[in-house]
Design a protein around this motif. Structure first.
Motif, PDB file in Angstrom:
ATOM      1  N   LEU A  45      -8.485  -4.308  -9.350  1.00 17.59           N
ATOM      2  CA  LEU A  45      -8.509  -4.294  -7.895  1.00 17.59           C
ATOM      3  C   LEU A  45      -9.513  -4.796  -7.279  1.00 17.59           C
ATOM      4  CD1 LEU A  45      -6.401  -1.303  -7.148  1.00 17.59           C
ATOM      5  CD2 LEU A  45      -5.443  -3.783  -6.982  1.00 17.59           C
ATOM      6  N   THR A  46     -10.630  -4.493  -7.835  1.00 14.87           N
ATOM      7  CA  THR A  46     -12.061  -4.922  -8.092  1.00 14.87           C
ATOM      8  C   THR A  46     -12.303  -6.240  -8.230  1.00 14.87           C
ATOM      9  OG1 THR A  46     -12.958  -2.462  -8.557  1.00 14.87           O
ATOM     10  CG2 THR A  46     -14.611  -4.443  -8.634  1.00 14.87           C
ATOM     11  N   LEU A  47     -11.941  -6.241  -9.328  1.00 12.94           N
ATOM     12  CA  LEU A  47     -12.581  -8.441  -9.299  1.00 12.94           C
ATOM     13  C   LEU A  47     -11.952  -9.163  -8.802  1.00 12.94           C
ATOM     14  CD1 LEU A  47     -13.417  -9.971 -11.458  1.00 12.94           C
ATOM     15  CD2 LEU A  47     -11.072 -10.326 -13.145  1.00 12.94           C
ATOM     16  N   ARG A  48     -10.443  -8.385  -8.156  1.00 13.01           N
ATOM     17  CA  ARG A  48     -10.173  -9.692  -6.856  1.00 13.01           C
ATOM     18  C   ARG A  48     -10.522  -9.647  -5.766  1.00 13.01           C
ATOM     19  NH1 ARG A  48      -5.262  -7.848  -5.030  1.00 13.01           N
ATOM     20  NH2 ARG A  48      -5.089 -10.121  -4.093  1.00 13.01           N
ATOM     21  N   GLN A  49     -11.207  -8.195  -5.524  1.00  8.36           N
ATOM     22  CA  GLN A  49     -12.202  -8.429  -4.107  1.00  8.36           C
ATOM     23  C   GLN A  49     -13.233  -9.270  -4.384  1.00  8.36           C
ATOM     24  OE1 GLN A  49     -12.243  -4.539  -1.606  1.00  8.36           O
ATOM     25  NE2 GLN A  49     -10.573  -4.202  -2.453  1.00  8.36           N
ATOM     26  N   VAL A  50     -14.423  -8.530  -5.470  1.00  8.79           N
ATOM     27  CA  VAL A  50     -15.485  -9.436  -5.951  1.00  8.79           C
ATOM     28  C   VAL A  50     -15.004 -10.952  -6.027  1.00  8.79           C
ATOM     29  CG1 VAL A  50     -17.405  -9.510  -7.817  1.00  8.79           C
ATOM     30  CG2 VAL A  50     -16.354  -7.416  -7.581  1.00  8.79           C
ATOM     31  N   HIS A  51     -14.285 -11.367  -5.970  1.00  2.82           N
ATOM     32  CA  HIS A  51     -13.808 -12.430  -6.305  1.00  2.82           C
ATOM     33  C   HIS A  51     -14.108 -13.120  -5.211  1.00  2.82           C
ATOM     34  CE1 HIS A  51     -10.928 -16.458  -7.873  1.00  2.82           C
ATOM     35  NE2 HIS A  51     -11.903 -16.755  -7.700  1.00  2.82           N
TER      36      HIS A  51
END
Length: 210
Positions: A45-51
């Motif tokens: 979930l964090t990776l998607r938001q960082v992206h």
């Protein structure tokens, strides 16, 4: 970069079909609260938001330097890579300029400019294009006669169709799969790093908050 983000007020693909998949500020937090026991879920979930924040930052930087053709070329050379701790930004940009751009991007994307999460030069589009080409090539191979001319024709049709479909399908994949609006991110620090392949590099570190 020659294009600018489309208006966030434009109807989405799903709205055309009567479905409302608009980003919700508490969506990822609620999902994590229910299924947080799943290994790697928070990191995903964090990776998607960082992206999404990475894309938004590149958009903001590109808008800021879109003044002359030379500056526009520099904007086109900006690129990034996301991790669950933050993202790397490669290209000619000053640290202070990047700090302002990241904060502006975060403010805009979380207050309605959701289209900033999608970028035409994202690697997602390349991956989607490769998958479409492979799938359509296999489909034409099975459907068309086995003669060399018809098979070559099928390959050409598959490649052309994939090239036409990839931008739109890739944008949908970004919007609903590989990015998410960074409602849960705060920026902790921005650090200049040694140049990578001759390109100035920064790392934007973020932190998840509920």
């Amino acid at each position: 970069m020659t294009t600018s983000p489309t208006s966030s007020n434009a109807p989405s693909f799903w709205e055309d079909w009567g479905l409302d998949l608009s980003p919700q500020p508490g969506g990822d937090s609620d999902f994590l609260a229910q299924f947080g026991y799943l290994p790697g879920l928070k990191e995903l979930l964090t990776l998607r938001q960082v992206h999404a924040l990475e894309h938004a930052t590149v958009w903001v930087l590109s808008e800021a330097v879109r003044g002359t053709s030379e500056e526009g070329t520099e904007a086109d050379l900006l690129s990034g890579m996301s991790t669950e701790q933050g993202f790397y930004l490669y290209g000619q940009v000053k640290t202070l300029q990047l700090q302002r751009a990241v904060q502006t991007a975060l403010q805009r994307i979380t207050t309605g400019a959701w289209s900033l999460a999608v970028h035409p030069r994202c690697g997602t589009n390349l991956s989607v294009g490769m998958l479409l080409t492979a799938g359509l090539t296999m489909g034409f191979h099975l459907l068309l006669p086995r003669g060399p001319i018809t098979q070559l024709l099928g390959l050409g049709l598959a490649t052309t169709a994939a090239a036409q479909l990839a931008p739109d399908v890739g944008a949908l994949a970004q919007r609903y799969i590989t990015t998410a609006i960074p409602f849960n991110l705060v920026v902790e620090s921005i650090t200049p790093l040694p140049a990578q392949s001759g390109r100035p590099t920064h790392f934007v570190r973020v932190r998840w908050v509920n």
